[in-house]
Design a protein around this motif. Structure first.
Motif, short mmCIF file in Angstrom:
data_model
loop_
_atom_site.label_atom_id
_atom_site.label_comp_id
_atom_site.label_asym_id
_atom_site.label_seq_id
_atom_site.Cartn_x
_atom_site.Cartn_y
_atom_site.Cartn_z
N VAL A 57 12.86 22.84 -26.49
CA VAL A 57 13.48 24.33 -26.56
C VAL A 57 12.16 25.53 -26.35
N VAL A 58 11.34 25.12 -27.04
CA VAL A 58 10.13 26.50 -26.90
C VAL A 58 9.22 25.98 -25.73
N ALA A 59 9.63 25.75 -24.61
CA ALA A 59 8.74 25.39 -23.49
C ALA A 59 7.84 26.30 -23.19
N SER A 60 8.25 27.44 -23.34
CA SER A 60 7.09 28.83 -23.27
C SER A 60 6.29 28.98 -24.17
N THR A 253 10.21 19.11 -15.92
CA THR A 253 9.83 17.93 -15.03
C THR A 253 8.82 17.87 -13.98
N GLY A 254 8.28 19.41 -14.03
CA GLY A 254 7.58 19.54 -12.83
C GLY A 254 8.21 20.27 -11.71
N ARG A 255 9.39 20.39 -11.97
CA ARG A 255 10.48 21.15 -10.93
C ARG A 255 11.23 22.14 -11.72
N MET A 256 11.75 23.32 -11.23
CA MET A 256 12.54 24.25 -12.15
C MET A 256 13.69 23.36 -12.66
N HIS A 322 2.89 32.12 -14.92
CA HIS A 322 1.77 31.42 -15.26
C HIS A 322 2.32 29.80 -14.91
N SER A 323 3.13 29.68 -13.74
CA SER A 323 3.17 28.40 -12.93
C SER A 323 3.43 27.32 -13.88
N LEU A 324 4.56 27.34 -14.69
CA LEU A 324 4.48 26.41 -15.58
C LEU A 324 5.28 24.98 -15.08
N ALA A 325 5.84 25.10 -14.25
CA ALA A 325 6.49 23.82 -13.40
C ALA A 325 5.27 22.98 -12.97
N GLU A 326 4.42 23.54 -12.19
CA GLU A 326 3.30 23.07 -11.63
C GLU A 326 2.43 22.65 -12.70
N ARG A 330 1.19 18.69 -13.30
CA ARG A 330 -0.15 18.12 -13.36
C ARG A 330 -0.68 17.72 -14.86
N LEU A 331 -0.16 18.36 -15.85
CA LEU A 331 -0.45 18.10 -17.34
C LEU A 331 0.35 16.77 -17.61
N GLY A 332 1.40 16.42 -17.03
CA GLY A 332 2.48 15.49 -17.33
C GLY A 332 1.64 14.06 -16.70
#
Length: 427
Positions: A57-60, A253-256, A322-326, A330-332
């Motif tokens: 839920v709190v992805a941000s 998942t690294g994509r929107m 903040h480019s969270l998908a990218e 990377r962190l995944g």
């Protein structure tokens, strides 16, 4: 200083006032009182690095100040009106979603929860196709309303004993995963079952609903060709594809959206969880053509209210700026490689590491899921005591779930992996 009743006090009140179906994690659970981005704090001041994010839920991040400020501003300005009145935040949000949704999906209906979103999507599919039936994957989870529970294959979440049996309104097919089979073999088995259903009653089916990656089912990622082939087969019979992106959406998942991983454009997408990052907001979206079939009066009292809409707009701004998908991709990779290294060191416990982006599962003792479930609970307890919150899922509840806020750092991941290594040695 605020006085807390503590875990014992909370458990006492839960026992007195909650329904008995309401469970909780941990043998010795903490009372959580504060959140800051990827961190949670107990009533005793102990800090926990959160690797579960309230089930994606709190992805941000918890109480993200950039988002919370805009939520509070809207809360103090105009808190609520229904969609029968004109306000700007929900139309701005619908416009913004049209810019990030797959393909031609541009129409949005706002609701409050993932269950509501999936219920609405199933209704929309029936209205558009004028058919009644649905196809769903075994071990999927889609909600706790009647229709969504009916298409839920995960037995522990099918609470209603009066649900229709498979083959009536809902036909279940094997998911693209089976112990003992390769990913391609399991996916071919699933496609074979789908073809058989289509041949027998394809013209009675309104839609197939599926999670691109099964979350509660154990972080099941299909081969790259699976959903493109599913979509092609469904189109031959005029059957809609509903992508349940409630756990996978908005960068996880690294994509929107997870369907973007395979270039698949669903007919309907459902979303919730990360869209509000803790504020209840959900929606189902479709194309102009399909949405046109939903033309009788309908509304959700709280769906698209000003506060949830303003929050979701702030969330989308934060994900983009903040480019969270990218970042998740990377962190995944870092998290997954670290977990795979641990699997090599503890092969007697770790059977498989799977997932995409920052949505990763670690299955324990696949050949003995009961033992694996006990180990999972032991590890959750041990990791909590070491200051890390992780989750669990899977058909046998023997899968460790890693779905942290997407603001997690490399140092957080390395520290968690070190603690997990020590915990594996300990248990």
């Amino acid at each position: 200083m605020q006085q807390y009743i503590g875990p014992e006090g909370i458990l006492s009140k839960r026992g007195q006032y909650f329904y008995p179906c309401t469970s909780y994690f941990y043998r010795n659970p903490p009372q959580l009182v504060k959140g800051e981005m990827q961190y949670l704090y107990g009533h005793d001041g102990k800090c926990y690095t959160d690797f579960f994010a309230g089930v994606s839920v709190v992805a941000s991040g918890h109480c993200n100040p950039e988002i919370a400020e805009r939520t509070a501003e809207q809360l103090k300005t105009l808190q609520h009106t229904c969609t029968i009145y004109l306000t700007q935040p929900n139309v701005d949000l619908a416009e913004r979603l049209a810019g990030v949704l797959p393909g031609k999906l541009s129409r949005t209906f706002f609701v409050n929860s993932g269950s509501e979103a999936n219920e609405g999507a199933l209704l929309l599919a029936r209205l558009h196709t004028k058919r009644r039936g649905f196809i769903a994957l075994e071990q999927g989870l889609h909600g706790r309303t009647y229709l969504t529970m009916s298409v839920t294959g995960l037995k522990m979440w099918r609470s209603d004993p009066q649900l229709a049996e498979s083959g009536e309104d809902v036909t279940f097919i094997p998911r693209p995963y089976e112990p003992g089979l390769s990913k391609d073999e399991a996916a071919r088995r699933s496609i074979g079952a789908l073809k058989k259903v289509l041949e027998e009653k394809g013209h009675e089916i309104a839609a197939m609903i599926a999670e691109p990656i099964q979350g509660n089912g154990g972080m099941i990622v299909p081969p790259d060709w699976y959903f493109p082939e599913v979509k092609s087969l469904l189109e031959q019979y005029g059957i809609l594809l509903i992508a349940d992106e409630i756990q996978t959406g908005f960068g996880r998942t690294g994509r929107m959206f997870a369907m973007d991983l395979w270039g698949v454009e669903p007919d309907i997408v459902t979303m919730a969880k990360a869209l509000g990052s803790g504020i209840p907001v959900a929606a189902f979206a479709s194309t102009d053509e399909i949405a046109a079939s939903f033309n009788k009066p309908s509304a959700s009292t709280f769906g698209g209210n000003p506060v949830s809409s303003a929050t979701a707009l702030a969330v989308l701004d934060y994900i983009e700026s903040h480019s969270l998908a990218e970042r998740a991709e990377r962190l995944g990779d870092l998290l997954k490689s670290g977990l795979q290294e641990l699997a090599g060191r503890y092969p007697d416990m770790i059977s498989e590491v799977r997932g995409a982006g920052l949505m990763i599962g670690v299955e324990l003792c696949a050949e003995d899921s009961e033992r694996g479930a006990v180990l999972v609970d032991d590890l959750l307890e041990e990791m909590k005591d070491r200051g890390f919150i992780i989750g669990k899922n899977g058909v046998g509840r023997n899968v460790l779930a890693f779905q942290p806020p997407l603001v997690i750092t490399e140092d957080d991941i390395r520290e968690m992996l070190s603690a997990l290594s020590a915990s594996l040695s300990s248990v």
